[in-house]
Design a protein around this motif. Structure first.
Motif, PDB file in Angstrom:
ATOM      1  N   ARG A 126     -15.073  -4.319  -0.123  1.00 32.85           N
ATOM      2  CA  ARG A 126     -13.649  -4.654  -0.107  1.00 32.85           C
ATOM      3  C   ARG A 126     -12.926  -3.611  -0.943  1.00 32.85           C
ATOM      4  NH1 ARG A 126     -11.220  -8.032   2.639  1.00 32.85           N
ATOM      5  NH2 ARG A 126      -9.045  -8.311   2.168  1.00 32.85           N
ATOM      6  N   ALA A 186     -12.819  -3.754   5.803  1.00 30.33           N
ATOM      7  CA  ALA A 186     -12.271  -4.260   4.528  1.00 30.33           C
ATOM      8  C   ALA A 186     -10.913  -4.934   4.749  1.00 30.33           C
ATOM      9  CB  ALA A 186     -12.121  -3.113   3.531  1.00 30.33           C
ATOM     10  N   ASP A 187     -10.189  -4.498   5.758  1.00 29.42           N
ATOM     11  CA  ASP A 187      -8.879  -5.091   6.042  1.00 29.42           C
ATOM     12  C   ASP A 187      -8.981  -6.196   7.080  1.00 29.42           C
ATOM     13  OD1 ASP A 187      -7.456  -3.582   4.228  1.00 29.42           O
ATOM     14  OD2 ASP A 187      -7.088  -1.957   5.644  1.00 29.42           O
ATOM     15  N   ASP A 188     -10.239  -6.602   7.403  1.00 27.28           N
ATOM     16  CA  ASP A 188     -10.474  -7.731   8.317  1.00 27.28           C
ATOM     17  C   ASP A 188      -9.900  -7.473   9.714  1.00 27.28           C
ATOM     18  OD1 ASP A 188     -11.474 -10.228   8.946  1.00 27.28           O
ATOM     19  OD2 ASP A 188      -9.550 -11.229   8.520  1.00 27.28           O
ATOM     20  N   ILE A 189      -9.846  -6.215  10.104  1.00 21.03           N
ATOM     21  CA  ILE A 189      -9.357  -5.845  11.445  1.00 21.03           C
ATOM     22  C   ILE A 189     -10.534  -5.726  12.417  1.00 21.03           C
ATOM     23  CG2 ILE A 189      -8.288  -3.935  12.740  1.00 21.03           C
ATOM     24  CD1 ILE A 189      -6.477  -3.555  10.202  1.00 21.03           C
ATOM     25  N   ASN A 193      -6.980  -2.592  -1.508  1.00 20.68           N
ATOM     26  CA  ASN A 193      -6.108  -2.304  -0.378  1.00 20.68           C
ATOM     27  C   ASN A 193      -4.724  -1.932  -0.907  1.00 20.68           C
ATOM     28  OD1 ASN A 193      -4.630  -2.439   1.992  1.00 20.68           O
ATOM     29  ND2 ASN A 193      -6.079  -3.892   2.833  1.00 20.68           N
ATOM     30  N   THR A 232       4.981   1.102   5.075  1.00 21.50           N
ATOM     31  CA  THR A 232       3.928   1.738   4.270  1.00 21.50           C
ATOM     32  C   THR A 232       2.652   0.908   4.313  1.00 21.50           C
ATOM     33  OG1 THR A 232       5.661   2.608   2.828  1.00 21.50           O
ATOM     34  CG2 THR A 232       3.419   2.634   1.956  1.00 21.50           C
ATOM     35  N   ALA A 233       2.811  -0.432   4.270  1.00 19.51           N
ATOM     36  CA  ALA A 233       1.633  -1.312   4.316  1.00 19.51           C
ATOM     37  C   ALA A 233       0.904  -1.158   5.651  1.00 19.51           C
ATOM     38  CB  ALA A 233       2.068  -2.766   4.121  1.00 19.51           C
ATOM     39  N   ALA A 234       1.676  -1.105   6.745  1.00 16.82           N
ATOM     40  CA  ALA A 234       1.054  -0.964   8.070  1.00 16.82           C
ATOM     41  C   ALA A 234       0.358   0.390   8.189  1.00 16.82           C
ATOM     42  CB  ALA A 234       2.113  -1.105   9.165  1.00 16.82           C
ATOM     43  N   LEU A 235       1.022   1.431   7.726  1.00 14.65           N
ATOM     44  CA  LEU A 235       0.434   2.782   7.838  1.00 14.65           C
ATOM     45  C   LEU A 235      -0.802   2.913   6.961  1.00 14.65           C
ATOM     46  CD1 LEU A 235       3.757   4.844   7.911  1.00 14.65           C
ATOM     47  CD2 LEU A 235       2.194   4.437   9.825  1.00 14.65           C
ATOM     48  N   ALA A 264      -2.881   0.532   6.481  1.00  8.86           N
ATOM     49  CA  ALA A 264      -3.959  -0.220   7.143  1.00  8.86           C
ATOM     50  C   ALA A 264      -4.424   0.465   8.438  1.00  8.86           C
ATOM     51  CB  ALA A 264      -3.487  -1.638   7.442  1.00  8.86           C
ATOM     52  N   VAL A 265      -3.470   0.963   9.234  1.00  9.94           N
ATOM     53  CA  VAL A 265      -3.851   1.500  10.547  1.00  9.94           C
ATOM     54  C   VAL A 265      -3.299   2.892  10.811  1.00  9.94           C
ATOM     55  CG1 VAL A 265      -4.190  -0.772  11.589  1.00  9.94           C
ATOM     56  CG2 VAL A 265      -1.916   0.313  11.672  1.00  9.94           C
ATOM     57  N   ILE A 269      -1.701  -2.360  -0.697  1.00  8.53           N
ATOM     58  CA  ILE A 269      -0.627  -3.100  -0.029  1.00  8.53           C
ATOM     59  C   ILE A 269       0.669  -2.785  -0.752  1.00  8.53           C
ATOM     60  CG2 ILE A 269       0.313  -5.397   0.460  1.00  8.53           C
ATOM     61  CD1 ILE A 269      -1.916  -5.089   2.242  1.00  8.53           C
ATOM     62  N   SER A 270       1.494  -2.092  -0.034  1.00  8.23           N
ATOM     63  CA  SER A 270       2.803  -1.779  -0.609  1.00  8.23           C
ATOM     64  C   SER A 270       3.732  -2.926  -0.266  1.00  8.23           C
ATOM     65  CB  SER A 270       3.296  -0.480   0.041  1.00  8.23           C
ATOM     66  OG  SER A 270       4.697  -0.494   0.136  1.00  8.23           O
ATOM     67  N   ASP A 271       4.879  -2.994  -0.930  1.00 14.07           N
ATOM     68  CA  ASP A 271       5.827  -4.050  -0.548  1.00 14.07           C
ATOM     69  C   ASP A 271       6.720  -3.566   0.592  1.00 14.07           C
ATOM     70  OD1 ASP A 271       7.202  -2.181  -1.865  1.00 14.07           O
ATOM     71  OD2 ASP A 271       7.848  -3.455  -3.526  1.00 14.07           O
TER      72      ASP A 271
END
Lengths: 112, 112
Positions: A5, A65-68, A8, A16-19, A21-22, A10-12
């Motif tokens: 894990r 790690a991002d459960d994708i 991550n 940015t959070a999506a980018l 992750a993917v 994770i931005s607010d």
């Protein structure tokens, strides 16, 4: 081997959070190739000829790690390990389709 | 300064072509901040605190070369130069919104 894990980032900011992750060159393409069903590592590499084993391993670990993505182990080694989209991972398929549609138009525009 | 037309790595794969044009850490965020109207360089950097001037310049040049952004020169130097979305650039706004929506869900999921 349990998914590590990673912390991550994770931005607010939703973009940015999506980018985080993917984003990047490969993740949406990996998700695209898993859309029709699980694949083992070699099968994925076959579809993505220019990705190295090291980079594919790293991208898959981040997606795990991002459960994708999830790992399906079919038995003790050397039984094959499969990678599949989780239900959460499937929530990305409309986004993949939106990007593909725009990309198709981009190709046609520059070929015109 | 006319936009340098970089050789555009248009792949025949729609996903790869889209990611070549708007992938990476910053381009969708630049497009997001230009959605409400043109901005000058310093104004963009203010919204994107962690981007360097060098990287922002390079990303803008690539977006100019792909006809996603245009430069509005308001007079001879030192008159300000503004960056704005082209009509073609505006075709990306639904994609930006799709990514933001997924990103918002991703943030909520990891905060839950």
């Amino acid at each position: 081997m349990p998914a590590i894990r990673r912390r991550n980032p994770i931005s607010d900011c939703p973009l940015t959070a999506a980018l985080a992750a993917v984003g990047g060159k490969w993740k949406l393409i990996i998700i695209y190739w898993l859309a029709d069903g699980r694949r083992h590592f070699a099968g994925l590499r076959q579809e993505m000829s220019s990705i190295s084993a090291k980079v594919l391993t790293q991208q898959l670990n981040e997606l795990l790690a991002d459960d994708i993505v999830r790992r399906d182990e079919t038995g003790p080694a050397p039984a094959p390990v499969y990678y599949a989209l989780t239900d959460y991972g499937r929530s990305l398929l409309p986004l993949v389709e939106t990007v593909r549609t725009w990309g198709r138009g981009h190709i046609e525009r520059f070929e015109a």
